[in-house]
Scaffold this motif. Structure first.
Motif, PDB file in Angstrom:
ATOM      1  N   ILE A 341       0.711  -1.276  -0.038  1.00 23.53           N
ATOM      2  CA  ILE A 341      -0.215   0.087  -0.222  1.00 23.53           C
ATOM      3  C   ILE A 341       0.761   1.119  -0.142  1.00 23.53           C
ATOM      4  CG2 ILE A 341      -1.722   1.393   1.297  1.00 23.53           C
ATOM      5  CD1 ILE A 341      -2.459  -1.518   2.416  1.00 23.53           C
ATOM      6  N   ARG A 342       1.794   1.392   0.718  1.00 25.05           N
ATOM      7  CA  ARG A 342       2.740   2.475   0.968  1.00 25.05           C
ATOM      8  C   ARG A 342       3.481   2.589  -0.592  1.00 25.05           C
ATOM      9  NH1 ARG A 342       3.818   0.528   6.366  1.00 25.05           N
ATOM     10  NH2 ARG A 342       5.422  -0.817   5.516  1.00 25.05           N
ATOM     11  N   ALA A 343       3.855   1.557  -1.045  1.00 19.52           N
ATOM     12  CA  ALA A 343       4.428   1.739  -2.510  1.00 19.52           C
ATOM     13  C   ALA A 343       3.572   2.312  -3.372  1.00 19.52           C
ATOM     14  CB  ALA A 343       5.115   0.410  -2.894  1.00 19.52           C
ATOM     15  N   LEU A 344       2.447   1.661  -3.381  1.00 22.60           N
ATOM     16  CA  LEU A 344       1.405   2.197  -4.444  1.00 22.60           C
ATOM     17  C   LEU A 344       1.010   3.860  -4.260  1.00 22.60           C
ATOM     18  CD1 LEU A 344      -0.487  -1.168  -4.903  1.00 22.60           C
ATOM     19  CD2 LEU A 344       1.334  -0.060  -6.396  1.00 22.60           C
ATOM     20  N   GLU A 345       0.963   4.046  -2.813  1.00 18.25           N
ATOM     21  CA  GLU A 345       0.471   5.347  -2.448  1.00 18.25           C
ATOM     22  C   GLU A 345       1.315   6.496  -2.956  1.00 18.25           C
ATOM     23  OE1 GLU A 345       0.361   5.103   1.781  1.00 18.25           O
ATOM     24  OE2 GLU A 345       1.060   7.052   2.079  1.00 18.25           O
ATOM     25  N   LYS A 346       2.908   6.082  -3.310  1.00 16.45           N
ATOM     26  CA  LYS A 346       3.510   7.233  -3.820  1.00 16.45           C
ATOM     27  C   LYS A 346       3.133   7.605  -5.379  1.00 16.45           C
ATOM     28  CE  LYS A 346       6.142   7.265  -0.141  1.00 16.45           C
ATOM     29  NZ  LYS A 346       5.231   7.226   0.581  1.00 16.45           N
ATOM     30  N   TRP A 375      -3.404   3.591   5.873  1.00 16.52           N
ATOM     31  CA  TRP A 375      -4.709   3.118   6.420  1.00 16.52           C
ATOM     32  C   TRP A 375      -5.954   3.795   5.659  1.00 16.52           C
ATOM     33  CZ3 TRP A 375      -9.492   3.958   8.116  1.00 16.52           C
ATOM     34  CH2 TRP A 375     -10.333   2.903   8.495  1.00 16.52           C
ATOM     35  N   HIS A 376      -5.347   5.049   5.742  1.00 15.90           N
ATOM     36  CA  HIS A 376      -6.392   6.303   5.276  1.00 15.90           C
ATOM     37  C   HIS A 376      -6.527   6.376   3.646  1.00 15.90           C
ATOM     38  CE1 HIS A 376      -8.064   7.718   8.954  1.00 15.90           C
ATOM     39  NE2 HIS A 376      -6.741   7.585   9.517  1.00 15.90           N
ATOM     40  N   TRP A 377      -5.345   6.369   3.210  1.00 10.88           N
ATOM     41  CA  TRP A 377      -5.286   6.139   1.674  1.00 10.88           C
ATOM     42  C   TRP A 377      -5.876   5.035   1.228  1.00 10.88           C
ATOM     43  CZ3 TRP A 377      -3.462   2.869  -2.163  1.00 10.88           C
ATOM     44  CH2 TRP A 377      -3.321   3.506  -3.495  1.00 10.88           C
ATOM     45  N   ASP A 379      -8.145   3.217   2.724  1.00  7.67           N
ATOM     46  CA  ASP A 379      -9.648   3.337   2.975  1.00  7.67           C
ATOM     47  C   ASP A 379     -10.384   4.362   1.912  1.00  7.67           C
ATOM     48  OD1 ASP A 379     -12.148   3.234   4.612  1.00  7.67           O
ATOM     49  OD2 ASP A 379     -11.673   5.278   5.071  1.00  7.67           O
ATOM     50  N   GLU A 380      -9.625   5.311   1.402  1.00  9.36           N
ATOM     51  CA  GLU A 380     -10.105   6.368   0.665  1.00  9.36           C
ATOM     52  C   GLU A 380     -10.236   5.907  -0.669  1.00  9.36           C
ATOM     53  OE1 GLU A 380      -8.505  10.403   1.249  1.00  9.36           O
ATOM     54  OE2 GLU A 380      -9.545  10.906  -0.503  1.00  9.36           O
ATOM     55  N   HIS A 381      -8.827   5.680  -1.157  1.00 10.22           N
ATOM     56  CA  HIS A 381      -8.847   5.625  -2.734  1.00 10.22           C
ATOM     57  C   HIS A 381      -9.238   4.255  -3.245  1.00 10.22           C
ATOM     58  CE1 HIS A 381      -7.124   9.590  -3.260  1.00 10.22           C
ATOM     59  NE2 HIS A 381      -6.318   9.386  -2.140  1.00 10.22           N
ATOM     60  N   VAL A 382      -8.915   3.196  -2.290  1.00  9.90           N
ATOM     61  CA  VAL A 382      -9.057   1.749  -2.845  1.00  9.90           C
ATOM     62  C   VAL A 382     -10.510   1.321  -2.252  1.00  9.90           C
ATOM     63  CG1 VAL A 382      -8.462  -0.565  -2.852  1.00  9.90           C
ATOM     64  CG2 VAL A 382      -6.732   1.044  -2.535  1.00  9.90           C
ATOM     65  N   GLY A 383     -10.945   1.700  -1.185  1.00 10.41           N
ATOM     66  CA  GLY A 383     -12.274   1.368  -0.527  1.00 10.41           C
ATOM     67  C   GLY A 383     -13.390   2.302  -0.869  1.00 10.41           C
ATOM     68  N   LYS A 384     -13.002   3.529  -1.207  1.00 11.26           N
ATOM     69  CA  LYS A 384     -13.980   4.504  -1.380  1.00 11.26           C
ATOM     70  C   LYS A 384     -14.824   4.775  -0.030  1.00 11.26           C
ATOM     71  CE  LYS A 384     -12.532   3.698  -5.585  1.00 11.26           C
ATOM     72  NZ  LYS A 384     -11.313   4.487  -6.080  1.00 11.26           N
ATOM     73  N   HIS A 385     -14.012   4.805   1.142  1.00  9.11           N
ATOM     74  CA  HIS A 385     -14.924   4.629   2.269  1.00  9.11           C
ATOM     75  C   HIS A 385     -16.167   3.711   2.526  1.00  9.11           C
ATOM     76  CE1 HIS A 385     -12.461   8.093   3.280  1.00  9.11           C
ATOM     77  NE2 HIS A 385     -12.989   8.803   2.442  1.00  9.11           N
ATOM     78  N   ASN A 386     -16.120   2.725   1.594  1.00  9.83           N
ATOM     79  CA  ASN A 386     -17.136   1.736   1.520  1.00  9.83           C
ATOM     80  C   ASN A 386     -16.732   0.342   1.919  1.00  9.83           C
ATOM     81  OD1 ASN A 386     -19.781   1.893   1.260  1.00  9.83           O
ATOM     82  ND2 ASN A 386     -19.607   2.107  -1.061  1.00  9.83           N
TER      83      ASN A 386
END
Ligand code: PRX
Length: 626
Positions: A341-346, A375-377, A379-386
């Motif tokens: 996740i951290r690698a992709l978040e960049k 965690w928040h990235w 949640d927001e970008h992959v899970g769309k808070h859903n």
């Protein structure tokens, strides 16, 4: 399946009050060839653990045969190759059953029998999962070695368990590279006298050398049929050995047994992920690690789920491969490591947004603490808070998930693994070994066995007792620190021993030091972890060399090569500092605590250094660091 918070609380209370009754009820959902006579037999003072004593079963009947009547045509394994242009494979339960039986017969025809150890060194292709299940079918003990390990590491693992057979492939695809697996295996086998047969799968079609014990997989498979009754296994017969790093040089061959492992991985898969019949579940781990064993192969298949196997890497052909695959196969459950996740978040979020991720229902995290940003990235970008995020804490030794929320059922809390699974009695201990009550921070320990606790270290029960049960008598010592909030949620803070989790890989510093010390110029070395924004932790090595005048860039390069050769590229240190000494106590012990602080750049938080034999060395290292 636990469907509500109140059901979860009820299950936890029931399991605490009457563990035997609880697990007996869970276990009765599976297919046994003979019932157990005693649910649990254990003694933590002289550690021996046995579950479902006297029960007979074969885990592959639960993974395969059991589903043939109800869902023969459901996809069991969905294989996504490294190259997106190569077609994905949908292997149904019926077909998987057939292929496992045929492969099992191939193993038997080549001399394998119940109790033999079979080493598997393969790329992430369906045949790897099939080989694992084929071993289980005939009662041979599989020992999967991650295909990124070096020849030396492979040989050490083969020899430790005296494996009689090796299953490998000509090569493996990994992103833009091909890995010459057969060549590495050949190098390893030079020092493995117990192996008398090497079966080679054709994957890359690269040219390989041929030895007298080698046989082509596809040719051997043609010689046998697909009728293979499952071997009758005792609950406590070993199912597999899987090596993990320890605080000393030698890897620990953790032994998991048939009954308890099956019950616990199946139970936790079902409840943590909450998979529904038409869901498509993808765990991005490699089967070479425990996550792959428990939550790509056994847990999902016992539950009759569709489990995805991915051969490639998140960056190939581009950094949106994970999201592309999610959209392509309408993945509902996505389980990965914080380091990914951290690698992709960049990378730009447009890489995520360009794919339709609306099929996703549940996200998971495993292998290391997940930091708030990741965690928040996620949640927001992959899970769309859903999508609920399950942060699952567990270990090779625990066989299955011990602490996690249940997706959408129990509350989540960012960066917290949250609550223990029913039947798992987690405590926090202070340094004196007393239990901490309520909110607090301490050492994570477990009070009562759960069905998939590793039973021993292959060939070294004494070490098993010492590592896991002697630090705090009466408890299983996990080697992690944790904090607990007022609601009882746990947040794992990291290792408290000499194991460092680098990119989700569990690496002991001692074996890396041993490898470095092999270099003729090196007198002494110390390896420590320090925080790294993508890998979680990175490795810093302090080395003392014979001749301080040597070109340190050459030594650094050679040290990295030595580590890659002895262990594998994953253990290569990020930073190497040539120093004239190491901070030591008067008794000659290296003060790793200080080296860790120095590596992290926390120069003013070294604490008390007055007990050091050579405080001047600290100043020298500080100067080098800045
Ligand atoms: O430090 C913990 C960390 O990984 C260690 C176990 O590593 P291994 O046996 O390779 O198994 C990894 C996959 C289960 C633990 O002692 N760890 C694992 N999961 C988490 C974690 N740390 C924090 N949060 C997690 N969810």
């Amino acid at each position: 399946m636990i469907k509500s918070l109140s059901e979860f609380k009820q299950a936890s209370a029931q399991a605490k009050e009457n563990p035997d009754g609880f697990w007996s009820e869970v276990a009765s959902e599976f297919q046994w060839k003979a019932p157990w006579k005693q649910t649990l037999d254990f003694d933590f003072s002289n550690p021996e653990v046995k579950w479902f004593v006297g029960g007979k079963l074969n885990i592959t009947e639960n993974c395969l045969d059991r589903h043939l009547a109800t869902q023969p045509n459901k996809t069991a394994i969905l294989f996504e190759p490294n190259d997106p242009a190569e077609a994905a494979q949908h292997i149904t339960y019926k077909e998987l059953h057939k292929r496992v039986c045929q492969t099992a017969n191939m193993l038997k025809a080549n001399g394998a029998k119940k109790g033999d150890r079979i080493c598997i060194y393969m790329p992430m292709v369906p045949e790897l999962a099939i080989a694992v299940l084929a071993c289980a079918r005939i009662g041979a003990i599989h020992s999967v070695v991650f295909a990124g390990f070096s020849a030396t590491a492979l040989a050490a693992r083969i020899n430790d368990a005296s494996c009689s057979m090796l299953l490998t492939a000509d090569g493996g695809f990994r992103g833009a590279k091909t890995i010459a697996l057969k060549e590495i295996a050949d190098e390893a086998l030079v020092s493995c006298s117990t192996v008398n047969c090497c079966l080679v799968l054709q994957r890359t079609q690269q040219v390989v050398q041929w030895n007298s014990i080698d046989k082509w997989w596809h040719e051997e498979l043609e010689k046998v049929d697909d009728n293979c009754p499952a071997e009758v296994m005792d609950s406590e017969d070993p199912l597999f050995i899987l090596y993990t790093s320890g605080s000393t040089g030698k890897p620990k061959g953790m032994v998991h047994t048939c009954g308890g492992y099956m019950v616990y991985t199946a139970y936790t898969f079902k409840n943590v992920f909450q998979c529904q019949p038409n869901d498509v579940y993808w765990c991005t781990a490699d089967i070479g690690w425990i996550t792959g064993h428990s939550y790509i192969v056994y847990g999902p298949l016992v539950n009759g789920a569709t489990t995805v196997m991915f051969e490639g890497v998140p960056s190939y052909p581009a950094f949106d491969r994970f999201w592309e695959v999610c959209a392509k196969h309408k993945i509902t459950h996505f389980y990965t490591a914080p380091t990914a996740i951290r690698a992709l978040e960049k990378h730009p979020t447009s890489l995520v947004e360009k794919h339709d991720l609306s099929s996703l229902k549940v996200l998971g995290s495993v292998g290391e603490p997940i930091n708030a940003e990741a965690w928040h990235w996620y949640d927001e970008h992959v899970g769309k808070h859903n999508c609920p995020i399950v942060d699952t804490w567990w270990q090779t030794e625990t066989g299955g998930i011990l602490i996690s929320s249940l997706a959408g059922v129990t509350p989540q809390k960012p960066t917290f693994a949250t609550l223990p699974m029913p039947g798992v009695q987690v405590v926090l201990l202070n340094n004196e070994g007393d239990e901490i009550e309520g909110e607090g921070e301490g050492i994570l320990a477990i009070k009562h066995p759960w069905p998939s606790i590793a039973r021993t270290i292959w060939g070294d029960h004494e070490r098993y007792k010492n590592v896991y049960f002697s630090a705090y008598p009466g408890y299983y010592f996990a080697g992690d620190g944790a904090l607990r909030d007022a609601e009882g949620n746990y947040r794992i803070t990291g290792r408290v021993d000499d194991v460092v989790i680098v990119s989700g890989h569990n690496l002991g510093t001692a074996p890396i030091e041993n490898a470095i010390n092999e270099h003729p110029e090196v007198v002494e070395s110390a390896v420590v972890g320090y925080p790294h924004d993508i890998k979680g932790n990175a490795l810093c090595t302090y080395v003392i060399v014979r001749d301080m005048g040597v070109d340190s860039s050459i030594i650094e390069k050679e040290i990295r090569e030595e580590v890659a050769k002895t262990i594998g590229p994953i253990a290569k240190p990020d930073r190497i500092l040539v120093v004239s000494g190491l901070p030591k106590t008067r008794s000659g012990k290296i003060m790793r605590r200080i080296l860790r602080k120095l590596a992290a750049g926390e120069h003013d938080q070294l604490g008390d250094i007055s007990t050091l034999l050579n405080p001047e060395i600290v100043e020298e290292i500080k100067r080098q660091n800045s």
